[in-house]
Design a protein around this motif. Sequence first.
Motif, short mmCIF file in Angstrom:
data_model
loop_
_atom_site.label_atom_id
_atom_site.label_comp_id
_atom_site.label_asym_id
_atom_site.label_seq_id
_atom_site.Cartn_x
_atom_site.Cartn_y
_atom_site.Cartn_z
N GLU A 26 0.84 -1.21 0.00
CA GLU A 26 0.00 0.00 0.00
C GLU A 26 0.86 1.25 0.00
O GLU A 26 0.55 2.23 -0.70
CB GLU A 26 -0.91 0.00 1.23
CG GLU A 26 -1.81 1.22 1.32
CD GLU A 26 -2.59 1.28 2.62
OE1 GLU A 26 -3.29 2.30 2.84
OE2 GLU A 26 -2.50 0.34 3.42
N THR B 84 2.52 1.63 -3.61
CA THR B 84 1.56 1.97 -4.67
C THR B 84 0.91 3.34 -4.45
O THR B 84 0.66 4.05 -5.41
CB THR B 84 0.47 0.90 -4.76
OG1 THR B 84 -0.13 0.69 -3.47
CG2 THR B 84 1.04 -0.42 -5.24
N SER B 85 0.69 3.71 -3.20
CA SER B 85 0.11 5.03 -2.94
C SER B 85 1.10 6.13 -3.30
O SER B 85 0.73 7.20 -3.80
CB SER B 85 -0.30 5.16 -1.47
OG SER B 85 0.81 5.05 -0.61
N PHE B 86 2.39 5.85 -3.08
CA PHE B 86 3.43 6.82 -3.47
C PHE B 86 3.45 6.98 -4.98
O PHE B 86 3.53 8.10 -5.50
CB PHE B 86 4.79 6.35 -2.97
CG PHE B 86 5.94 7.19 -3.47
CD1 PHE B 86 6.26 8.39 -2.84
CD2 PHE B 86 6.69 6.80 -4.57
CE1 PHE B 86 7.31 9.18 -3.31
CE2 PHE B 86 7.73 7.58 -5.04
CZ PHE B 86 8.04 8.77 -4.40
N GLU C 152 0.97 6.38 -7.14
CA GLU C 152 -0.26 7.04 -7.59
C GLU C 152 -0.24 8.53 -7.30
O GLU C 152 -0.63 9.35 -8.13
CB GLU C 152 -1.47 6.39 -6.93
CG GLU C 152 -1.82 5.01 -7.45
CD GLU C 152 -2.28 5.04 -8.90
OE1 GLU C 152 -2.75 6.10 -9.36
OE2 GLU C 152 -2.18 4.01 -9.58
N SER C 153 0.23 8.90 -6.10
CA SER C 153 0.22 10.31 -5.72
C SER C 153 1.23 11.14 -6.50
O SER C 153 1.08 12.35 -6.66
CB SER C 153 0.49 10.46 -4.22
OG SER C 153 1.76 9.93 -3.88
N ASN C 154 2.28 10.47 -7.00
CA ASN C 154 3.32 11.18 -7.74
C ASN C 154 3.27 10.91 -9.24
O ASN C 154 4.16 11.34 -9.97
CB ASN C 154 4.70 10.81 -7.20
CG ASN C 154 4.96 11.36 -5.81
OD1 ASN C 154 5.33 12.51 -5.63
ND2 ASN C 154 4.73 10.52 -4.81
#
Length: 249
Positions: free
Chosen positions: A203, A206-208, A210-212
Amino acid sequence: MAHRRMETKPVIFCLKTLLLLYSFIFWVTGVVLLSVGLWWKFMLGPYMLLISSSPSNAPYVLTGTGAAIVLFGLFGCFATCRGRPWMLKLYAAFLSLVFMTELIAGISGFIFRHEIKGTFLTTYTDAVMKYDGRDDRSLAVDGVQRRLHCCGVNNYTSWLSSVYFPVGGVPASCCVSFSDCRGSDLKNATLAALKVYKQGCYELVTSFIESNMGIIAGVTFGIAFSQVIGMSLSCCLSRLISANQYEMV
């Protein structure tokens, strides 16, 4: 005609100056890509085992592209100083090739990002399940957990079904504080929950991404479209020099 040549000379000088400045920046990007490729190969090599089950060609592509850009950046400076139209056209052709390559790579990465995430989930889960604390993938898992302050795939409970848990419990790389993390605690699922990081590594990674993703895409396409500037300057300078030489005949 002599008057026209006099008017053209300042324009040619201005274009040469801009193209030299662009070629220097282009050369710097080549050095950066070459450095990133070498760093990826020698420093991030083990971590790539967690993203793909087979060795990645990405570091070789970056290194090769960086080396080619360094060479052609120097060629661009030489071609600009010499003012030979055929050299400038060759430089423009190379810039167009780089532009297409970067554009395709950027679009492919953006389109297939979900497939990349799915591959990472499968490969990382397999590495956790088969963790033994000694092989390259296991050491890469430990490195990810220490550096990102995460534990397991979704959380620390991912380790409970691994082949390592009955023998060593949750790996020490999950511990928030090594001084307060004994081996007996890590073998107890209830006590381990109080000692290890709460967030799962999948998580977090993948969140890093998606956010970037917007920033990454913007930088990639920005670098790609900067080649259009170099192509335009090279073509304009080539045409002006050719026309100027024709008028002198």
